[in-house]
Design an enzyme around this catalytic site. Sequence first.
Site, short mmCIF file in Angstrom:
data_model
loop_
_atom_site.label_atom_id
_atom_site.label_comp_id
_atom_site.label_asym_id
_atom_site.label_seq_id
_atom_site.Cartn_x
_atom_site.Cartn_y
_atom_site.Cartn_z
N ILE A 185 1.78 20.55 1.24
CA ILE A 185 1.47 19.64 2.35
C ILE A 185 2.33 19.96 3.57
O ILE A 185 1.82 20.08 4.69
CB ILE A 185 1.64 18.18 1.92
CG1 ILE A 185 0.60 17.82 0.86
CG2 ILE A 185 1.51 17.24 3.13
CD1 ILE A 185 0.75 16.43 0.27
N ASP A 217 14.14 23.28 3.30
CA ASP A 217 13.72 23.17 1.91
C ASP A 217 14.72 23.96 1.07
O ASP A 217 15.52 24.74 1.61
CB ASP A 217 12.30 23.71 1.71
CG ASP A 217 11.60 23.06 0.52
OD1 ASP A 217 12.30 22.69 -0.44
OD2 ASP A 217 10.36 22.95 0.56
N PRO A 255 9.37 15.64 -2.55
CA PRO A 255 9.08 14.74 -3.68
C PRO A 255 10.16 13.68 -3.79
O PRO A 255 11.25 13.81 -3.21
CB PRO A 255 9.10 15.69 -4.88
CG PRO A 255 10.02 16.78 -4.47
CD PRO A 255 9.81 16.98 -3.00
N ARG A 313 6.69 9.63 -0.09
CA ARG A 313 6.94 8.51 -0.99
C ARG A 313 7.76 7.45 -0.25
O ARG A 313 8.72 7.78 0.46
CB ARG A 313 7.70 8.97 -2.24
CG ARG A 313 6.90 9.88 -3.16
CD ARG A 313 5.81 9.09 -3.89
NE ARG A 313 5.03 9.94 -4.79
CZ ARG A 313 3.92 10.56 -4.47
NH1 ARG A 313 3.45 10.47 -3.23
NH2 ARG A 313 3.26 11.29 -5.34
N ASP A 337 2.69 6.04 6.13
CA ASP A 337 1.52 5.77 5.29
C ASP A 337 1.94 5.27 3.91
O ASP A 337 1.09 4.93 3.10
CB ASP A 337 0.66 7.02 5.15
CG ASP A 337 -0.67 6.74 4.46
OD1 ASP A 337 -1.36 5.78 4.87
OD2 ASP A 337 -1.00 7.46 3.50
N GLU A 364 4.03 -1.22 -2.77
CA GLU A 364 2.66 -1.29 -2.28
C GLU A 364 1.79 -2.11 -3.23
O GLU A 364 1.95 -1.97 -4.44
CB GLU A 364 2.09 0.13 -2.13
CG GLU A 364 2.84 0.96 -1.11
CD GLU A 364 2.34 2.40 -1.03
OE1 GLU A 364 1.40 2.76 -1.79
OE2 GLU A 364 2.89 3.18 -0.24
N HIS A 403 -1.57 3.63 2.77
CA HIS A 403 -1.56 4.74 1.82
C HIS A 403 -2.95 5.38 1.72
O HIS A 403 -3.54 5.50 0.63
CB HIS A 403 -1.09 4.27 0.44
CG HIS A 403 -0.53 5.38 -0.38
ND1 HIS A 403 0.45 5.18 -1.32
CD2 HIS A 403 -0.78 6.73 -0.41
CE1 HIS A 403 0.78 6.32 -1.89
NE2 HIS A 403 0.02 7.28 -1.36
#
Length: 328
Positions: A154, A173, A204, A232, A256, A261, A280
Amino acid sequence: MKIAAYEVRRDEQKDFAFIAEKLGVELTETEDNLTLENIDTVNGAEGVTTLGRTRFDRALLTAVRERGVKYISTRTIGADHIDLTAAKELGLKVCNSNYAPNGVADYTVMLILLSLRKYKPALWRAQVNDYSLAGLQGRELRNLTVGILGTGKIGAAVIKNLSGFGCRILASDIRENPSLKGLCTYVDNETLYKECDILSLHMPLLENTRHFVNAETIARMKDGVIILNNGRGPLIVEEDLAQALADGKVFAAGLDVVSVEPIRGDNPLLKAPRCLITPHISWAAKEARTRLMHIAEDNLRAFVEGSPINVVSKKAGRARVAPVESDM
């Protein structure tokens, strides 16, 4: 063979009926989460499929195992809602899903643009036919530096989308993505904080990334930064982000995902200025939904055949997903 499906959305019902008939299995389905209170609904099932709301802690995993469940399939990419260590100890196979990154990447760019152009207050004014300009002046993306935290599928797709806007792109990263050569510059996090006008989270949820954005890290960021999260919810300490928005340290936020949630009424971000929250749905392009249901069918077929695929395991303290066909 019996499969128990939970958190079934209305748009999934026809697909599940087709899958059950095609595979010749008994399928029970409900819109409810699986909990200890309704645990007996899994009786007789060898496999369980859910979305991300069901929290598979050790107690729930133990309960389903005691009732004969052998396989758990989550209709999500992430598996942080499942205690993978406990699942392995109990002998439960956990499988996940996947879809192409393009929908989430497109959505991320949309949130960046909406945040830059102060879409939320502009929408409110348009509702009452207020065409005044005061307070709505935005910025152009081509003049800014964007930082991408996490350059997997992504994050990489976001960088490729942004490459057409003419903005400077930095990335961070644990390893560099060779497909991004020439599109971005890899730097450390401190450089991102100091130089980026926009920071977008695509890592993640792990123990070392939980609450990654907090009062301390925000203080090290550039004044007027925009923060995006399509990863997340728990990557961000929401109280700290809300305070930074109120203080003006953070120019805007586009989220988002949130920590709980559906979002709770006491979430401080609901009242935070310049905070755009969506429910989401960044993943929910038609193509992604179709892909998820195809993977769900493949996982259920593998359950029936006794050879599960897309198995998620836990190694070295982080979730690792078995290789799947690339969508890039």
